[in-house]
Design a protein around this motif. Structure first.
Motif, mmCIF file in Angstrom:
data_model
loop_
_atom_site.group_PDB
_atom_site.id
_atom_site.type_symbol
_atom_site.label_atom_id
_atom_site.label_comp_id
_atom_site.label_asym_id
_atom_site.label_seq_id
_atom_site.Cartn_x
_atom_site.Cartn_y
_atom_site.Cartn_z
ATOM 1 N N ARG A 1 -2.627 4.267 -10.118
ATOM 2 C CA ARG A 1 -3.257 3.067 -9.577
ATOM 3 C C ARG A 1 -2.874 2.869 -8.110
ATOM 4 N N ARG A 2 -3.777 2.268 -7.372
ATOM 5 C CA ARG A 2 -3.533 1.932 -5.967
ATOM 6 C C ARG A 2 -3.033 0.492 -5.920
ATOM 7 N N VAL A 3 -1.811 0.325 -5.424
ATOM 8 C CA VAL A 3 -1.119 -0.954 -5.519
ATOM 9 C C VAL A 3 -0.709 -1.429 -4.130
ATOM 10 N N LEU A 4 -0.920 -2.714 -3.876
ATOM 11 C CA LEU A 4 -0.413 -3.369 -2.671
ATOM 12 C C LEU A 4 0.562 -4.445 -3.107
ATOM 13 N N MET A 5 1.801 -4.378 -2.634
ATOM 14 C CA MET A 5 2.801 -5.408 -2.913
ATOM 15 C C MET A 5 2.967 -6.283 -1.674
ATOM 16 N N ILE A 6 3.051 -7.596 -1.905
ATOM 17 C CA ILE A 6 3.193 -8.559 -0.813
ATOM 18 C C ILE A 6 4.532 -9.263 -0.963
ATOM 19 N N ASP A 7 5.360 -9.167 0.066
ATOM 20 C CA ASP A 7 6.664 -9.835 0.059
ATOM 21 C C ASP A 7 6.496 -11.226 0.654
ATOM 22 N N LEU A 8 6.190 -12.195 -0.213
ATOM 23 C CA LEU A 8 5.958 -13.569 0.226
ATOM 24 C C LEU A 8 7.251 -14.371 0.318
ATOM 25 N N ASP A 9 8.346 -13.797 -0.110
ATOM 26 C CA ASP A 9 9.643 -14.480 -0.108
ATOM 27 C C ASP A 9 10.310 -14.301 1.253
ATOM 28 N N PRO A 10 10.591 -15.395 1.977
ATOM 29 C CA PRO A 10 11.257 -15.265 3.284
ATOM 30 C C PRO A 10 12.586 -14.518 3.221
ATOM 31 N N GLN A 11 13.242 -14.510 2.061
ATOM 32 C CA GLN A 11 14.510 -13.796 1.952
ATOM 33 C C GLN A 11 14.326 -12.280 2.015
ATOM 34 N N GLY A 12 13.145 -11.802 1.729
ATOM 35 C CA GLY A 12 12.798 -10.410 1.970
ATOM 36 C C GLY A 12 13.493 -9.379 1.115
ATOM 37 N N HIS A 13 13.837 -9.715 -0.126
ATOM 38 C CA HIS A 13 14.535 -8.734 -0.962
ATOM 39 C C HIS A 13 13.668 -7.515 -1.256
ATOM 40 N N LEU A 14 12.371 -7.715 -1.433
ATOM 41 C CA LEU A 14 11.500 -6.578 -1.716
ATOM 42 C C LEU A 14 11.450 -5.635 -0.518
ATOM 43 N N THR A 15 11.299 -6.214 0.663
ATOM 44 C CA THR A 15 11.183 -5.401 1.876
ATOM 45 C C THR A 15 12.483 -4.687 2.197
ATOM 46 N N CYS A 16 13.548 -5.472 2.360
ATOM 47 C CA CYS A 16 14.780 -4.943 2.952
ATOM 48 C C CYS A 16 15.731 -4.309 1.953
ATOM 49 N N GLU A 17 15.715 -4.763 0.711
ATOM 50 C CA GLU A 17 16.685 -4.266 -0.263
ATOM 51 C C GLU A 17 16.058 -3.286 -1.253
ATOM 52 N N LEU B 1 2.902 -11.058 8.402
ATOM 53 C CA LEU B 1 2.377 -11.957 7.384
ATOM 54 C C LEU B 1 2.482 -13.420 7.804
ATOM 55 N N ALA B 2 3.589 -13.796 8.424
ATOM 56 C CA ALA B 2 3.775 -15.186 8.835
ATOM 57 C C ALA B 2 2.699 -15.613 9.827
ATOM 58 N N ARG B 3 2.457 -14.804 10.828
ATOM 59 C CA ARG B 3 1.459 -15.142 11.842
ATOM 60 C C ARG B 3 0.047 -15.105 11.272
ATOM 61 N N ALA B 4 -0.189 -14.231 10.295
ATOM 62 C CA ALA B 4 -1.508 -14.177 9.668
ATOM 63 C C ALA B 4 -1.775 -15.425 8.831
ATOM 64 N N LEU B 5 -0.759 -15.915 8.120
ATOM 65 C CA LEU B 5 -0.932 -17.106 7.291
ATOM 66 C C LEU B 5 -1.153 -18.361 8.123
ATOM 67 N N THR C 1 8.918 -11.048 7.271
ATOM 68 C CA THR C 1 9.449 -11.128 8.626
ATOM 69 C C THR C 1 10.304 -12.379 8.705
ATOM 70 N N LEU C 2 11.240 -12.413 9.632
ATOM 71 C CA LEU C 2 12.108 -13.587 9.758
ATOM 72 C C LEU C 2 11.314 -14.860 9.993
ATOM 73 N N ALA C 3 10.145 -14.731 10.611
ATOM 74 C CA ALA C 3 9.318 -15.900 10.892
ATOM 75 C C ALA C 3 8.818 -16.583 9.625
ATOM 76 N N MET C 4 8.903 -15.914 8.478
ATOM 77 C CA MET C 4 8.451 -16.522 7.228
ATOM 78 C C MET C 4 9.246 -17.778 6.885
ATOM 79 N N PHE C 5 10.477 -17.891 7.384
ATOM 80 C CA PHE C 5 11.273 -19.087 7.109
ATOM 81 C C PHE C 5 10.659 -20.338 7.728
ATOM 82 N N LEU C 6 9.804 -20.170 8.737
ATOM 83 C CA LEU C 6 9.195 -21.310 9.414
ATOM 84 C C LEU C 6 7.776 -21.587 8.941
ATOM 85 N N VAL C 7 7.247 -20.726 8.085
ATOM 86 C CA VAL C 7 5.847 -20.829 7.696
ATOM 87 C C VAL C 7 5.569 -22.083 6.878
ATOM 88 N N VAL C 8 6.483 -22.466 5.995
ATOM 89 C CA VAL C 8 6.243 -23.610 5.114
ATOM 90 C C VAL C 8 5.937 -24.855 5.930
#
Length: 333
Positions: free
Chosen positions: A46-62, A76-80, A110-117
């Motif tokens: 399957r072709r899968v796209l995962m989106i890391d919507l969590d500002p803590q970024g565990h999916l991306t960085c860990e 993602l932050a600037r796009a939203l 991205t770190l900017a996700m912390f400011l998106v809310v």
């Protein structure tokens, strides 16, 4: 103008199938289930796209050891928030394809996700921002989109619910798990009612991050989860399904240190099969696997005269020393 993610057509099965992995309670294994299911789906071709919507970024960085997106570039932050209006493809990190044709791509945090809310609350129709972003994807680009949600009931969670066809709920057999589950179900119902959305399908729960053998309180809480039914005035709803059990396993930490899903890092590990069960449930929902392929997950309720069922989900015989070696190798790379 309504998108396919916000219109009544969203109730019908259409690809990509969008799934939110969601629980407002932190530390229940959302990221692990998201990455594990994503790897298992890609393994299936399957072709899968995962989106890391969590500002803590565990999916991306860990979990995948990817770099965060540049704060000043497409992210993602600037796009939203509308600061970036370019193609969604520029947000995606493409990973090498699988031998069977599968793909596991990522929209990193991205770190900017912390400011998106705070920023989203000041904008018009903020709940639809993620859905409208995903509308830019070509209809044949992916079979599945998996959203790793933040551990909160805020506007980011709402954007995931609006974009999603259904929800997977990672849980822990703990004192607060049942209350958190009720709050989450109420939140989903409130979003559906307020925005007049079709019902999001609740695919089921994934109990995880517990030690074996289960303690007495954990056995009691696990039984509560297994018996949990959705609110229904007629009392006709079956218990919310258990999709798989994911007890603590050292192999998961090893896989994360290597930046790979468990199904890639150790395909034969028992916990890899648990991720495959979650993936199969989603693939059935997408109409890509036959419904008869599904087998219900056995309960882990304590029977003093029966076998300890949780011992079926054993950790690989890897010792902590091996993990230390993997960590040292990763840090020295």
């Amino acid at each position: 103008m309504a998108t396919r993610f916000t219109s009544s057509a969203h109730a019908a099965v259409s690809l990509p199938l969008v799934t939110a992995f969601l629980n407002q309670k932190g530390g229940v294994g959302k990221t692990g289930v998201t990455v594990g299911a994503g790897g298992a789906l890609a393994e299936m071709g399957r072709r899968v796209l995962m989106i890391d919507l969590d500002p803590q970024g565990h999916l991306t960085c860990e979990a995948l050891r990817l770099p965060e997106a540049d704060q000043d570039g497409p992210n993602l932050a600037r796009a939203l928030t509308g600061e970036y209006e370019g193609p969604i493809q520029d947000l995606i990190i493409s990973r090498p394809p699988y031998a069977g044709g599968g793909q596991l791509d990522v929209i990193p945090t991205t770190l900017a996700m912390f400011l998106v809310v705070r920023d989203l609350y000041s904008r018009r129709a903020p709940e639809t921002k993620l859905a409208r972003l995903l509308e830019q994807l070509p209809s044949d680009a992916y079979d599945h989109i998996l959203i790793d949600c933040p551990p909160s009931l805020d506007i980011l969670t709402d954007t995931a619910l609006v974009a999603a066809d259904g929800v997977v709920i990672p849980v822990q057999p703990s004192n607060t798990s049942l209350r958190a589950l009720r709050l989450l179900i109420d939140q989903i119902a409130a979003i559906e009612n307020d925005l007049r959305l079709p019902r999001r399908e609740l695919y089921g729960m994934v109990p995880g991050l517990y030690r074996r053998p289960l303690s007495g309180i954990q056995r009691f809480k696990m039984a509560e989860l297994e018996r949990y039914t959705l609110p229904d005035p007629d009392g006709l709803v079956e218990p919310l399904p258990i999709l798989a059990h994911l007890p603590l396993a050292t192999i998961v930490e090893e896989a994360w240190l290597s930046g790979e899903p468990v199904t890639d890092y150790r395909p034969s590990a028992p916990i890899a099969d648990a991720y495959r069960k979650v993936a199969l449930r989603l693939d059935i929902a997408a109409g890509l696997s036959p419904a008869e392929a599904w087998e219900p997950e056995p309960f882990l309720e304590f029977d003093p005269d029966g076998p300890h069922h949780e011992e079926l989900y054993v950790t690989d015989s890897t010792e902590d020393a091996v993990i230390d070696g993997v960590r040292a190798h990763a840090e020295g790379a």
